[in-house]
Motif scaffolding. Structure first.
Motif, PDB file in Angstrom:
ATOM      1  N   GLY A 142     -46.135  19.964  12.039  1.00  0.00           N
ATOM      2  CA  GLY A 142     -45.171  20.816  11.333  1.00  0.00           C
ATOM      3  C   GLY A 142     -44.429  21.734  12.273  1.00  0.00           C
ATOM      4  N   GLU A 144     -42.438  24.186  11.589  1.00  0.00           N
ATOM      5  CA  GLU A 144     -42.097  25.547  11.189  1.00  0.00           C
ATOM      6  C   GLU A 144     -43.080  26.566  11.729  1.00  0.00           C
ATOM      7  N   ASP A 145     -44.178  26.091  12.321  1.00  0.00           N
ATOM      8  CA  ASP A 145     -45.218  27.032  12.723  1.00  0.00           C
ATOM      9  C   ASP A 145     -45.029  27.493  14.155  1.00  0.00           C
ATOM     10  N   TYR A 204     -58.202  20.301   7.397  1.00  0.00           N
ATOM     11  CA  TYR A 204     -57.005  20.085   8.216  1.00  0.00           C
ATOM     12  C   TYR A 204     -56.454  18.677   8.031  1.00  0.00           C
ATOM     13  N   ASN A 206     -56.512  16.937   5.365  1.00  0.00           N
ATOM     14  CA  ASN A 206     -56.140  16.706   3.961  1.00  0.00           C
ATOM     15  C   ASN A 206     -57.187  15.959   3.137  1.00  0.00           C
ATOM     16  N   LYS A 238     -56.670  24.125   1.596  1.00  0.00           N
ATOM     17  CA  LYS A 238     -55.530  23.274   1.946  1.00  0.00           C
ATOM     18  C   LYS A 238     -55.118  23.553   3.378  1.00  0.00           C
ATOM     19  N   LYS A 239     -54.507  22.545   3.979  1.00  0.00           N
ATOM     20  CA  LYS A 239     -54.066  22.684   5.369  1.00  0.00           C
ATOM     21  C   LYS A 239     -53.133  23.879   5.533  1.00  0.00           C
ATOM     22  N   GLU A 240     -52.279  24.124   4.514  1.00  0.00           N
ATOM     23  CA  GLU A 240     -51.304  25.221   4.613  1.00  0.00           C
ATOM     24  C   GLU A 240     -52.003  26.581   4.697  1.00  0.00           C
ATOM     25  N   HIS A 241     -53.191  26.676   4.065  1.00  0.00           N
ATOM     26  CA  HIS A 241     -53.909  27.956   4.073  1.00  0.00           C
ATOM     27  C   HIS A 241     -54.365  28.323   5.485  1.00  0.00           C
ATOM     28  N   ARG A 243     -52.843  28.079   8.327  1.00  0.00           N
ATOM     29  CA  ARG A 243     -51.874  28.715   9.220  1.00  0.00           C
ATOM     30  C   ARG A 243     -51.810  30.212   8.937  1.00  0.00           C
TER      31      ARG A 243
END
Length: 750
Positions: A142, A144-145, A204, A206, A238-241, A243
């Motif tokens: 990703g 955006e990180d 991570y 998923n 979730k993977k998003e958590h 970051r």
């Protein structure tokens, strides 16, 4: 993706790919990082595991092909021709791979062509670092990180079959439960870090349902002191958590330290190798630091005493540096020899100043302590005349000091703050016990006089011009009697005040606040002189050096800062804690600073170099109280786990544990001669402990043991001299007067 197994691709290539972004992750675009980090799981691993490079091609030739491919992809056809001719490669050497890699990925060559392209692209990433954004690759991490977050989390992409995680962990658990008792306690230490990393790997990649099942099945097996960490972990589904989660990034970036005997380690290693349990072995090598020692394995109680921090125990070498814990030699002051005891509250401006009948005063010994730093190791402020007068006063008071001990306990005077409605957040007393300061949640700082002498401001500039500056009582004349009052309020902060500290000369007061500033207040004008802006988040604590001039602050940004009152920038930044710095204290010789943190560790920092010279682990909750013994040899610490731990600074070891409090400990103080330790807690009690006995019983042979651990006696009840309860007032500050009267303070909690 089912074919992606950790450990199936060439290990040399894998490590190169993984470590490359660490070097230049900040200089390349985020998209490139995403491409780089995703290469091992996404493309090269299956390719490498399914087929081999072209027969007979050496590694050098593969590298050349990779470079040619890179040039061709970027339309640098002339360079391709020149390099191909110089390398003596045939014209068709790039043909099978060409359409695949330079096109949009809808390649024509099948089987080995795909494999070679993938293989060459993995080599390419070794040779060139991240390719330009135009290069085709799956962007898994990703864009955006932040690059560093991508780098940190990417290690979890080396995953195994999610269904087998349960089997791997259960197998290891069964093995450890069946080993000899002497090894079981040590090997059980690996459960928690393995559990966390395996869970995070599943999240991570998923595998949410597998991760949830894994967590529910094994989280109950972990030690009770990791409960808070597991609660935070359970929210990461979730993977998003992952970051931007500080706790997780801390866990990932700092290797979890385990101290294990050589015999126990060999047992574990042999078991994992026999079972070919690569998944667990990879995690141990990647994320754990095993500090192996020779000798007998440690018992469960010895391990429990030292464990509990966010990143495991401290490495033994972290506590090997030399620490100059001795006290500085006192300056020689001539003590007037008149016995008439004038009022201790005599105006500071007019004690009988110049009658120096010589009596070489009481530095405890004329000889320099061999463990003390040199006087000039750090620059300390010169003694002013007023400081010398205060020293003389201090020595006179000391002659009347009551000698404390088990049979002679101190009287305790309790200052209760009424009607503050849980708004009292910090308290401090001056060294001579003449003033008390409180920090409040309404962002004010208040100062009270606790002697009959009222607080007065200095006269205005116009009035000061009229004063005879040569008169003996000039310090008295400059004060404006019209402003006299028992208390003063100082406003300036824009958030709750969490820390207050008086300067040794009683002219200044420091306050730290949620507004991320530290303010210096004048106690002559009761106004703010300076606002120190260095922290980015709330500042939880601040403290003046015993010699004045320097002060330290610690906050939510996880660093402590050393300041000087005449510098608006910090002189040192002490960085290393993995969570908020909640408490700060200067060593009596001012050469070291101790910090307590929410990561459940205490660190000792060298003011001169800025280095961390001691790391103490053992508390099971955030540290909220620290106190150095008056001789500088020992440190006491208190935390939310209700335990007081005692540390030998020279040897870098825990030497005692005092159990008795039933709630968080917010204050610790040694008596002036170090014989009694007082602790104040949220359980509304003050407890007195026999410090002399706690330290005198130590076996010095134990301290020098090569393994660096000693057996702690469970003798809290023998050392407890008294428990004193308040009606309903948590104790948040303690202070021994110069004559060894104990003062305590807290806010009544109806």
């Amino acid at each position: 993706m089912a074919a992606v197994q950790g450990g199936s691709c060439d290990p040399e290539i894998k490590t190169d790919i993984k470590t490359e972004p660490l070097g230049d992750g900040f200089t390349n675009s985020n998209a490139n990082d995403g491409r780089m980090l995703s290469t091992p799981p996404g493309s090269s691993a299956p390719a490498a595991s399914n087929s081999k490079p072209a027969a007979g091609a050496s590694e050098d030739q593969q590298t050349l092909l990779a470079v040619l491919q890179f040039l061709k992809r970027n339309k640098l056809t002339e360079s391709v021709e020149i390099l191909r001719r110089e390398a003596g490669l045939p014209e068709d050497s790039l043909d099978p791979k060409g359409p695949d890699s330079s096109g949009a990925g809808c390649g024509g060559a099948a089987g080995s062509g795909d494999a070679e392209a993938a293989d060459a692209s993995s080599l390419l990433s070794r040779v060139t670092g991240p390719s330009p954004a135009g290069a085709q690759a799956p962007s898994k991490a990703g864009g955006e990180d932040q690059p560093d977050v991508n780098v940190v989390l990417s290690a979890y992409s080396q995953q195994g079959d999610p269904a087998l995680y349960d089997v791997y962990y259960s197998g290891l658990k069964k093995f450890i439960e069946t080993v000899l008792d002497c090894h079981r306690a040590e090997l059980s230490q690996v459960f928690y870090p393995l559990f966390v990393h395996m869970y995070l790997e599943l999240v991570y990649n998923n595998h949410e349902s597998e991760a949830k099942a894994f967590f529910e099945k094994f989280s109950g097996d972990q030690e009770c002191y990791y409960e808070e960490d597991l609660r935070i972990l359970s929210g990461l589904t979730k993977k998003e958590h992952m970051r931007g989660n500080e706790t997780l990034l801390d866990f990932r970036t700092s290797k979890f330290v385990l101290r294990i005997s050589r015999d126990s380690y060999q047992l574990l290693k042999r078991h994992l190798q026999e079972r070919q349990n690569n998944q667990i072995w990879n995690i141990i090598q990647e994320h754990l630091y095993i500090d192996i020692f020779d000798g007998m394995p440690r018992s469960k109680s010895q391990i429990d005493a030292m464990s509990g921090s966010l990143a495991g125990e401290a490495k033994r070498e972290a506590n090997k540096a030399k620490v100059y814990y001795g006290l500085l030699k006192e300056p020689e002051i001539e003590l007037p020899l008149d016995d008439e005891d004038e009022e201790a509250e005599n105006e500071e401006g007019k004690p009988k100043k110049k009658k120096p009948k010589k009596d070489s005063m009481g530095s405890k010994s004329k000889k320099q302590d061999p463990n003390a730093p040199s006087q000039s190791r750090i620059p300390l402020p010169e003694l002013k005349d007023s400081d010398k007068l205060d020293k003389i006063m201090y020595m006179k008071e000391a002659t009347k000091r009551i000698r404390l001990g088990p049979d002679n306990l101190p009287s305790i005077c309790f200052y209760t703050f009424l009607n503050v409605y849980q708004g009292l957040t910090a308290v401090d007393f001056t060294d001579d016990s003449s003033m008390i300061a409180g920090g409040f949640a309404d962002s004010t700082v208040r100062v009270w006089s606790v002697t009959p002498k009222k607080l007065r401001k200095v006269k205005s500039a116009a009035d000061l011009n009229l004063i005879d500056k040569e008169s003996d009582d000039v310090l008295e004349r400059i004060m404006d009697d019209k402003t006299a009052s028992e208390s003063k309020i100082m406003c300036g902060h824009s958030g709750p005040v969490y820390g207050v500290s008086f300067s040794p000369d009683r002219n200044y007061l420091l306050s730290s606040s949620e507004d991320s500033t530290v303010r210096l207040w004048s106690l002559l004008t009761f106004t703010c002189l300076v606002g120190y802006k260095g922290h980015n988040y709330p500042v939880w604590d601040t403290q003046f050096s015993p010699y004045g001039y320097y002060f330290v602050s610690g906050g939510h940004d996880r660093v402590a800062r050393l300041w000087a009152t005449d510098h608006y920038q910090p002189l040192r930044i002490f960085s290393g804690h993995l969570a908020d710095v909640t408490y700060t204290r200067f060593h009596p010789n001012s050469n070291y600073v101790a910090t307590g943190s929410s990561d459940r560790t205490i660190r000792l920092w060298d003011v001169l170099t800025g280095n961390c010279v001691r790391i103490f682990t053992g508390h099971k909750g955030p540290i909220h109280a620290l106190a150095f013994s008056p001789n500088g040899k020992f440190l006491a610490s208190g935390a939310t786990d209700g335990r007081v731990l005692l540390w030998d600074i020279g040897h870098g070891l825990m030497v005692g544990e005092l159990k008795g409090h039933t709630d968080s400990i917010y204050s610790l103080k040694f008596s002036r001669d170090g014989e009694i330790l007082a602790s104040g807690s949220m359980d509304n009690t003050v407890r007195l402990w026999d410090a002399t006995k706690a330290f005198d019983d130590l076996e010095t042979d134990d301290l020098t043991a090569a393994t660096g651990h000693i057996h702690l006696q469970d003798n809290s009840q023998d050392l407890l001299l008294g428990t004193y309860m308040t009606k309903s007032t948590p104790v948040i500050h303690l202070h021994f007067t110069r004559r060894n009267l104990l003062l305590a303070a807290g806010a009544y909690n109806p």
